[in-house]
Design a protein around this motif. Structure first.
Motif, PDB file in Angstrom:
ATOM      1  N   ILE A 193       2.730   5.070  -7.707  1.00 17.39           N
ATOM      2  CA  ILE A 193       3.290   3.721  -7.810  1.00 17.39           C
ATOM      3  C   ILE A 193       3.103   3.057  -6.449  1.00 17.39           C
ATOM      4  N   THR A 194       2.244   2.047  -6.395  1.00 20.54           N
ATOM      5  CA  THR A 194       1.828   1.455  -5.124  1.00 20.54           C
ATOM      6  C   THR A 194       2.425   0.070  -4.939  1.00 20.54           C
ATOM      7  N   VAL A 195       2.948  -0.191  -3.739  1.00 22.23           N
ATOM      8  CA  VAL A 195       3.501  -1.507  -3.409  1.00 22.23           C
ATOM      9  C   VAL A 195       2.359  -2.521  -3.322  1.00 22.23           C
ATOM     10  N   ARG A 196       2.535  -3.649  -4.004  1.00 22.16           N
ATOM     11  CA  ARG A 196       1.492  -4.670  -4.074  1.00 22.16           C
ATOM     12  C   ARG A 196       1.682  -5.743  -2.996  1.00 22.16           C
ATOM     13  N   PRO A 197       0.628  -6.505  -2.681  1.00 21.27           N
ATOM     14  CA  PRO A 197       0.738  -7.584  -1.688  1.00 21.27           C
ATOM     15  C   PRO A 197       1.568  -8.751  -2.209  1.00 21.27           C
ATOM     16  N   THR A 198       2.040  -9.567  -1.297  1.00 23.51           N
ATOM     17  CA  THR A 198       2.890 -10.708  -1.650  1.00 23.51           C
ATOM     18  C   THR A 198       2.238 -11.615  -2.680  1.00 23.51           C
ATOM     19  N   GLY A 249       0.785  -1.224   0.000  1.00 23.07           N
ATOM     20  CA  GLY A 249       0.000   0.000   0.000  1.00 23.07           C
ATOM     21  C   GLY A 249       0.819   1.276   0.000  1.00 23.07           C
ATOM     22  N   ARG A 250       2.123   1.180   0.285  1.00 24.94           N
ATOM     23  CA  ARG A 250       2.969   2.375   0.266  1.00 24.94           C
ATOM     24  C   ARG A 250       3.014   2.950  -1.146  1.00 24.94           C
ATOM     25  N   VAL A 251       2.891   4.261  -1.262  1.00 24.65           N
ATOM     26  CA  VAL A 251       2.901   4.923  -2.564  1.00 24.65           C
ATOM     27  C   VAL A 251       4.265   5.571  -2.789  1.00 24.65           C
ATOM     28  N   LEU A 252       4.866   5.261  -3.929  1.00 27.50           N
ATOM     29  CA  LEU A 252       6.158   5.832  -4.321  1.00 27.50           C
ATOM     30  C   LEU A 252       5.940   6.763  -5.504  1.00 27.50           C
ATOM     31  N   THR A 253       6.878   7.664  -5.712  1.00 30.07           N
ATOM     32  CA  THR A 253       6.823   8.535  -6.883  1.00 30.07           C
ATOM     33  C   THR A 253       8.186   8.552  -7.550  1.00 30.07           C
ATOM     34  N   LEU A 254       8.186   8.865  -8.835  1.00 33.73           N
ATOM     35  CA  LEU A 254       9.448   8.992  -9.551  1.00 33.73           C
ATOM     36  C   LEU A 254      10.293  10.107  -8.965  1.00 33.73           C
ATOM     37  N   ASP A 255       9.655  11.183  -8.512  1.00 35.04           N
ATOM     38  CA  ASP A 255      10.401  12.305  -7.940  1.00 35.04           C
ATOM     39  C   ASP A 255      11.163  11.886  -6.687  1.00 35.04           C
ATOM     40  N   THR A 256      10.510  11.132  -5.796  1.00 38.77           N
ATOM     41  CA  THR A 256      11.190  10.740  -4.561  1.00 38.77           C
ATOM     42  C   THR A 256      12.315   9.749  -4.842  1.00 38.77           C
ATOM     43  N   ILE A 257      12.137   8.883  -5.836  1.00 38.76           N
ATOM     44  CA  ILE A 257      13.195   7.942  -6.198  1.00 38.76           C
ATOM     45  C   ILE A 257      14.386   8.685  -6.782  1.00 38.76           C
ATOM     46  N   GLN A 258      14.120   9.636  -7.657  1.00 39.18           N
ATOM     47  CA  GLN A 258      15.205  10.442  -8.217  1.00 39.18           C
ATOM     48  C   GLN A 258      15.991  11.145  -7.123  1.00 39.18           C
TER      49      GLN A 258
END
Length: 246
Positions: free
Chosen positions: A77-82, A37-46
């Protein structure tokens, strides 16, 4: 999967940075640091990894192809379950073996191997060609002195080849498709320090028993020897943090 950890200092090439970012995020997702459920963004990864937009986007694309994340418009971009992960992907296997859940991953993989490889060995005893039968005996014979000397890297190379050859020689394309999975767990156990200093004598004996049974077309003996070999592997697993574990 030896990543270059040189991001952010202006050295190294784009490919090494890309693999470093991919492995870091893959490990964090599979270990639960980046939870479902954690949401990532390209900006934070950069910003975090000091990489280009192209590297960040390609990393996310690869993580999405392995089922670890999903990209949705206006969400991110959301982390998916196992349950969504591509658990047979060799890199996902590596990340899980390298993380705190390595014991359950090793057990799951070993149980898969117990279900498949004995049947593959029996099929190889029926269908393998003469060159494949001879090569299995060569491999098992060469593995013994390496195992007894504790030379784990060359031993592991031959072990991967032997088990891969059994799967391919079975004549079953479904078994053969698991070659990369088995290779990933065999290499991971050695490279991540999950193997004993020396294989136990019983394991060396059973590798030879499998090879000889396949070579002699004794399908029942091949199946039983492989089942005993993998049962020994399962029973020898030491939980992380237990005496003798690493």
């Amino acid at each position: 999967m030896n990543s270059e950890h040189n991001r952010g200092n202006g050295t190294g090439n784009g490919e090494s940075k890309h693999h470093s970012v991919l492995d870091t995020l893959g490990l964090e997702i599979t270990s639960g640091v980046l939870e479902e459920g954690r949401v990532l963004t390209l900006d934070t990864i950069q910003e975090r990894f000091d990489v280009s937009r192209t590297v960040a986007r390609e990393t996310m694309r690869l993580l999405e192809s392995k089922g670890l994340v999903v990209s949705r418009r206006r969400v991110g971009i959301t982390v998916r379950p196992t349950a969504s992960w591509q658990v047979y992907d060799p890199r996902v296997i590596w990340w899980r073996l390298a993380g705190p859940g390595r014991d359950s991953q090793l057990r799951s993989l070993t149980e898969l191997r117990i279900a498949v490889e004995p049947l593959a060995a029996a099929a190889a005893a029926r269908h393998a060609g003469a060159a494949e039968r001879a090569r299995l005996v060569e491999l098992a014979t060469a593995m013994r002195p390496l195992g007894e000397a504790g030379r784990l890297d060359p031993f592991n190379d031959l072990d991967v080849e032997l088990h891969s050859l059994v799967l391919r020689a079975s004549g079953n394309e479904m078994f053969a498709a698991l070659t990369d999975v088995v290779a990933a767990v065999l290499r991971g156990r050695t490279q991540l320090g999950l193997m004993p200093d020396r294989p136990v004598p019983e394991a060396l004996d059973l590798h030879e028993a499998v090879a000889l049974a396949v070579a002699d077309a004794r399908h029942q003996d091949a199946e039983e020897a492989m089942r005993l070999l993998l049962s020994e592997v399962r029973d020898a697993m030491v939980p992380l943090g237990a005496p003798g574990g690493r």
